[in-house]
Each structure stands twice: as structure tokens, then as C-alpha cells.
Design a protein around this motif. Structure first.
Motif, PDB file in Angstrom:
ATOM      1  N   GLU A 153       0.834  -1.218   0.000  1.00  0.00           N
ATOM      2  CA  GLU A 153       0.000   0.000   0.000  1.00  0.00           C
ATOM      3  C   GLU A 153       0.863   1.260   0.000  1.00  0.00           C
ATOM      4  OE1 GLU A 153      -3.360   0.263   2.648  1.00  0.00           O
ATOM      5  OE2 GLU A 153      -3.849  -1.846   2.343  1.00  0.00           O
ATOM      6  N   GLU A 154       1.985   1.224   0.733  1.00  0.00           N
ATOM      7  CA  GLU A 154       2.880   2.399   0.746  1.00  0.00           C
ATOM      8  C   GLU A 154       3.476   2.597  -0.651  1.00  0.00           C
ATOM      9  OE1 GLU A 154       2.096   3.694   3.313  1.00  0.00           O
ATOM     10  OE2 GLU A 154       2.578   2.649   5.175  1.00  0.00           O
ATOM     11  N   MET A 155       3.745   1.488  -1.343  1.00  0.00           N
ATOM     12  CA  MET A 155       4.277   1.589  -2.696  1.00  0.00           C
ATOM     13  C   MET A 155       3.256   2.254  -3.627  1.00  0.00           C
ATOM     14  SD  MET A 155       5.814  -1.395  -5.043  1.00  0.00           S
ATOM     15  CE  MET A 155       4.260  -1.504  -5.940  1.00  0.00           C
ATOM     16  N   MET A 156       1.990   1.918  -3.395  1.00  0.00           N
ATOM     17  CA  MET A 156       0.953   2.549  -4.215  1.00  0.00           C
ATOM     18  C   MET A 156       0.793   4.034  -3.864  1.00  0.00           C
ATOM     19  SD  MET A 156      -1.418  -0.796  -4.231  1.00  0.00           S
ATOM     20  CE  MET A 156      -2.947  -0.162  -4.874  1.00  0.00           C
ATOM     21  N   HIS A 157       1.123   4.391  -2.628  1.00  0.00           N
ATOM     22  CA  HIS A 157       1.138   5.822  -2.283  1.00  0.00           C
ATOM     23  C   HIS A 157       2.216   6.529  -3.108  1.00  0.00           C
ATOM     24  CE1 HIS A 157      -0.778   5.221   1.979  1.00  0.00           C
ATOM     25  NE2 HIS A 157      -1.627   5.031   0.996  1.00  0.00           N
ATOM     26  N   ILE A 158       3.360   5.870  -3.246  1.00  0.00           N
ATOM     27  CA  ILE A 158       4.458   6.471  -4.027  1.00  0.00           C
ATOM     28  C   ILE A 158       3.982   6.726  -5.460  1.00  0.00           C
ATOM     29  CG2 ILE A 158       6.775   6.088  -4.975  1.00  0.00           C
ATOM     30  CD1 ILE A 158       7.290   4.299  -2.464  1.00  0.00           C
ATOM     31  N   GLU A 159       3.247   5.771  -5.996  1.00  0.00           N
ATOM     32  CA  GLU A 159       2.752   5.922  -7.365  1.00  0.00           C
ATOM     33  C   GLU A 159       1.846   7.151  -7.489  1.00  0.00           C
ATOM     34  OE1 GLU A 159       0.465   2.582  -8.690  1.00  0.00           O
ATOM     35  OE2 GLU A 159       0.898   3.003 -10.799  1.00  0.00           O
ATOM     36  N   ARG A 160       0.954   7.321  -6.515  1.00  0.00           N
ATOM     37  CA  ARG A 160       0.031   8.465  -6.580  1.00  0.00           C
ATOM     38  C   ARG A 160       0.781   9.787  -6.416  1.00  0.00           C
ATOM     39  NH1 ARG A 160      -4.378   6.942  -2.270  1.00  0.00           N
ATOM     40  NH2 ARG A 160      -5.361   8.893  -2.940  1.00  0.00           N
ATOM     41  N   LEU A 161       1.770   9.784  -5.510  1.00  0.00           N
ATOM     42  CA  LEU A 161       2.569  11.003  -5.305  1.00  0.00           C
ATOM     43  C   LEU A 161       3.372  11.329  -6.570  1.00  0.00           C
ATOM     44  CD1 LEU A 161       3.745  10.014  -1.721  1.00  0.00           C
ATOM     45  CD2 LEU A 161       2.500  12.142  -2.222  1.00  0.00           C
ATOM     46  N   ALA A 162       3.936  10.281  -7.177  1.00  0.00           N
ATOM     47  CA  ALA A 162       4.762  10.471  -8.379  1.00  0.00           C
ATOM     48  C   ALA A 162       3.924  11.043  -9.527  1.00  0.00           C
ATOM     49  CB  ALA A 162       5.396   9.147  -8.787  1.00  0.00           C
ATOM     50  N   GLU A 163       2.711  10.524  -9.675  1.00  0.00           N
ATOM     51  CA  GLU A 163       1.841  11.035 -10.748  1.00  0.00           C
ATOM     52  C   GLU A 163       1.579  12.531 -10.560  1.00  0.00           C
ATOM     53  OE1 GLU A 163      -1.589   8.510 -10.523  1.00  0.00           O
ATOM     54  OE2 GLU A 163      -0.578   6.879 -11.593  1.00  0.00           O
TER      55      GLU A 163
END
Ligand SMILES: [Fe+2]
Ligand SMILES: [Fe+2]
Length: 164
Positions: free
Chosen positions: A48-58
């Protein structure tokens, strides 16, 4: 407005990357000790934290910045004791929720409402993570080492087919 948001979003990425490393380290060691429930919880949270990174990166790319992909802490804490793992994990969740609340306000002051909403939605997730770890701490307090023993027994049962 954009530069400040990009800076804050990158700080969050660094925080999340550190959490991914730390939780995966905990996952490996819980798995090694046969504590499947906790091993899965750490693994699931790391994803889930990795998916947070994805949203932040976008969001960073949308604002015209680039994703630094730096960790906020170079080394993971080499903790092997389950209680100490959970103690560190809830501290990490608490401080992320704290930071993201502050950064949501900063983004709002800079008229960047999309970044504000992103941070607010991350706060919801980090508070849920906090709760999940907190429940495990409560279980450990209530049931002591039996709670861990049960997890190991569960695994043996699964491997051995429950002795049937
Ligand atoms: Fe996160
Ligand atoms: Fe989290």
C-alpha cells in the motif's frame, strides 16, 4: 505554488520509500520466524505504501517536477523482536499522518487543492495502518507469547495438513 508542492510531494515519496524498506524487512523476519499473520500484514502494508508512491509520483509529474526517489533514512532498523517492530511501525504511521496533515494545509494555503486532497487521502490510509498495527499490539498484550505461538502452529498445521 508548484515548487513548494513538488518539494513536499518528494518528501512524502522519501518517507514512503523508507516505510516500504522497513516493512519488507519486518515481513522477511516475521516470515522467517513463522508468524504468518504479521508477515502478511507488513507485506500488505508495504504494498500500500508503494501505491502511495505511485500516486505522489503522478502528481509530481503533473506539476512538471521529477520524482527524486530518495529514501528519508539510509538504513532500515534491524529489529527482529515483534513487539519492537510494531512499536516502530506505529511511530512511523503516526509521524506520516502528522506530516501529511501539515503538508495538506500548506498545499491548501498555496492554492493547490489537488495535492491537498492527495495528502488528506493518504492521512486516511496511514491512520488505518496505525489502527491495524495498534490492534496487533493489543493482541500481543492480551494474549502474550501465546498469540505468536498460535501463528507458528497455524503454519505447521497448514504445512502438515492439520494432522488429518
Ligand atoms: Fe503511506
Ligand atoms: Fe502507512
Amino acid at each position: 505554488m508548484k515548487e513548494k508542492s513538488i518539494e513536499l510531494l518528494n518528501k512524502a515519496v522519501a518517507d514512503e520509500l523508507t516505510a516500504v524498506h522497513q516493512y519488507m524487512y519486518f515481513h522477511f523476519h516475521c516470515d522467517d520466524q513463522g508468524y504468518d499473520l504479521l508477515a502478511n500484514l507488513f507485506r500488505k502494508t508495504a504494498i500500500e505504501e508503494m501505491m502511495h508512491i505511485e500516486r505522489l509520483a503522478e502528481r509530481i509529474l503533473f506539476l512538471g517536477g521529477d520524482v527524486d526517489m530518495k529514501v528519508s533514512k539510509d538504513d532500515v532498523e534491524k529489529i527482529h523482536d515483534v513487539r519492537e517492530m510494531l512499536d516502530l511501525a506505529i511511530k512511523m504511521e503516526e509521524s506520516s499522518a502528522d506530516d501529511y496533515n501539515k503538508w495538506a494545509n500548506e498545499c491548501s494555503q498555496n492554492n493547490d487543492s489537488a495535492s491537498k486532497k492527495l495528502f488528506e487521502s493518504l492521512v486516511d490510509d496511514e491512520e488505518r495502518h496505525f489502527d491495524q498495527y495498534d490492534d496487533e499490539i493489543a493482541n500481543l498484550k492480551k494474549f502474550g507469547d501465546n498469540y505468536l505461538a498460535l501463528q507458528s502452529i497455524e503454519r505447521s498445521k497448514n504445512i502438515g495438513g492439520g494432522g488429518e
